[in-house]
Write a protein that holds these residues in place. Structure first.
Motif, PDB file in Angstrom:
ATOM      1  N   THR A  35       0.839  -1.202   0.000  1.00  0.00           N
ATOM      2  CA  THR A  35       0.000   0.000   0.000  1.00  0.00           C
ATOM      3  C   THR A  35       0.878   1.258   0.000  1.00  0.00           C
ATOM      4  O   THR A  35       2.079   1.188   0.280  1.00  0.00           O
ATOM      5  CB  THR A  35      -0.948   0.010   1.222  1.00  0.00           C
ATOM      6  OG1 THR A  35      -0.163  -0.122   2.396  1.00  0.00           O
ATOM      7  CG2 THR A  35      -1.946  -1.129   1.152  1.00  0.00           C
ATOM      8  N   MET A 172      -7.393 -10.268  -5.871  1.00  0.00           N
ATOM      9  CA  MET A 172      -6.045 -10.663  -5.481  1.00  0.00           C
ATOM     10  C   MET A 172      -5.792 -12.059  -6.045  1.00  0.00           C
ATOM     11  O   MET A 172      -6.724 -12.748  -6.486  1.00  0.00           O
ATOM     12  CB  MET A 172      -5.917 -10.688  -3.954  1.00  0.00           C
ATOM     13  CG  MET A 172      -5.946  -9.302  -3.350  1.00  0.00           C
ATOM     14  SD  MET A 172      -5.634  -9.312  -1.567  1.00  0.00           S
ATOM     15  CE  MET A 172      -7.190  -9.924  -0.946  1.00  0.00           C
ATOM     16  N   ASN A 210     -11.283  -3.363  -2.517  1.00  0.00           N
ATOM     17  CA  ASN A 210     -10.257  -3.073  -1.507  1.00  0.00           C
ATOM     18  C   ASN A 210     -10.898  -2.232  -0.415  1.00  0.00           C
ATOM     19  O   ASN A 210     -11.957  -1.645  -0.625  1.00  0.00           O
ATOM     20  CB  ASN A 210      -9.091  -2.294  -2.150  1.00  0.00           C
ATOM     21  CG  ASN A 210      -7.837  -3.148  -2.290  1.00  0.00           C
ATOM     22  OD1 ASN A 210      -7.289  -3.628  -1.306  1.00  0.00           O
ATOM     23  ND2 ASN A 210      -7.407  -3.357  -3.517  1.00  0.00           N
TER      24      ASN A 210
HETATM   25  O1  PAF Z   1      -5.621  -5.654  -3.313  1.00  0.00           O
HETATM   26  C1  PAF Z   1      -4.512  -6.047  -2.879  1.00  0.00           C
HETATM   27  O2  PAF Z   1      -3.708  -6.653  -3.607  1.00  0.00           O
HETATM   28  C2  PAF Z   1      -4.182  -5.827  -1.411  1.00  0.00           C
HETATM   29  O3  PAF Z   1      -5.338  -5.470  -0.719  1.00  0.00           O
HETATM   30  C3  PAF Z   1      -3.067  -4.771  -1.183  1.00  0.00           C
HETATM   31  C4  PAF Z   1      -3.592  -3.387  -1.432  1.00  0.00           C
HETATM   32  C5  PAF Z   1      -1.835  -5.019  -2.044  1.00  0.00           C
HETATM   33  C6  PAF Z   1      -2.591  -4.851   0.259  1.00  0.00           C
HETATM   34  O4  PAF Z   1      -2.033  -6.059   0.600  1.00  0.00           O
END
Ligand code: PAF
Length: 328
Positions: A35, A172, A210
């Protein structure tokens, strides 16, 4: 849009509690996260840095690398394993391929409130999961939170599963998330976070999900007109240390890092949670349509994703799922 992405007001970084710890040696920690610098996670890391540097009397130096500049969540974890990076704090979701039981946290609508999430993470189950992840060149020393995930998209307001039909949603790199969005009728695509802004901008995907703070700090409101407060998954951050680095640390400094990770986790949860209302307001002011769901609308999503529990029950262990549900 500028207003929505101005650095949000955050609670001040607390004073450091605890005495200076005496031990031999000087150490450097490079700490990488996915982040950005304006998110709550980075603020938590600043507190961690302050605790560790003050309490080690400068014998441990911490350097922070936000915004996936040293690699995304998965790349950072493998850098820990090879010993080229000392610390990272990824979402648990991309790690499910290494630690199958982490799939627990990806189950939809598992934690009804942040208090239940705290109870589970700070209790026996959280400790079991830290032990489970302390292998393969990693030492897991604490929990913080990414938080409740919300859906954004560029096509239309979403208030019911039917609105998701065919929507291209970035997820993700995690099979349970793929299952969730397929079950809801969307068209999910796993993708590294580092590629996401451009993919949204170019229309490669229509939407993503997110927590509010990440939506704001990553400027997704500039490329997404609609957001729905779905709260569909709660994602923890797990604080990881490279085993190669850890094994060189005197026991006193290992304990100092554990304490600092614990304090960082408490503070970071507080920061993220205290900012959500303001962030939603700022995003709305920037022109994003923010939709809050009624309890009946939430139930329609919950009913539709219920089969996901059956698909993952064996891998996660039914007993573990039941234990979490009993905590609710
Ligand atoms: O969406 C993602 O990949 C995750 O929530 C993030 C923002 C990389 C945090 O681990």
């Amino acid at each position: 849009a500028l207003q929505a992405n101005a650095a949000p007001e955050m609670p001040p970084i607390p004073d450091v509690q605890g005495d200076v710890v005496q031990a031999d040696g000087d150490f450097k920690i490079k700490f990488s996260i996915g982040t950005t610098q304006s998110g709550a996670q980075y603020r938590g890391l600043e507190y961690f840095e302050k605790i560790v540097e003050q309490r080690s009397d400068g014998h441990i130096q911490v350097e922070l690398f936000p915004g996936a500049q040293l690699g995304d969540d998965l790349q950072a974890v493998s850098a820990l394993q090879s010993g080229t990076l000392e610390m990272t704090a990824p979402s648990t979701s991309p790690l499910v391929s290494m630690f199958p039981k982490f799939a627990l946290f990806d189950l939809p609508f598992l934690f009804p409130t942040p208090d239940v999430a705290d109870q589970v993470l700070d209790g026996d189950i959280g400790q079991q999961m830290l032990d489970e992840a302390s292998t393969n060149g990693l030492v897991a020393i604490g929990w913080a939170e990414n938080g409740y995930r919300q859906l954004t998209n560029s096509r239309q307001e979403v208030t019911a599963p039917e609105d998701l039909e065919g929507l291209k949603v970035r997820t993700m790199q995690n099979p349970i998330h793929l299952d969730i969005w397929r079950t809801l009728g969307a068209n999910p695509t796993p993708m590294s976070f580092a590629e996401l802004f451009t993919a949204l901008e170019q229309g490669v995907v229509d939407g993503q999900e997110n927590p509010w703070i990440t939506i704001q700090s990553s400027r997704f409101n500039e490329v997404q007109d609609y957001a729905t407060e779905t709260n569909h998954v709660y994602t923890p951050f797990i604080t990881l240390v490279s085993e190669r680095f850890w094994s060189r640390l005197p026991a006193e400094y290992q304990q100092l890092l554990r304490d600092a990770a614990q304090q960082m986790g408490e503070y970071e949860r507080h920061v993220g949670r205290s900012m959500n209302d303001q962030i939603k307001q700022d995003l709305a002011d920037s022109g994003m349509q923010i939709t809050e769901l009624t309890p009946e609308q939430v139930k329609a999503f919950q009913d539709k994703v219920a089969p996901v529990y059956d698909n993952w029950r064996d891998q996660i262990g039914g007993e573990l799922i039941d234990q979490v549900r009993a905590a609710s």
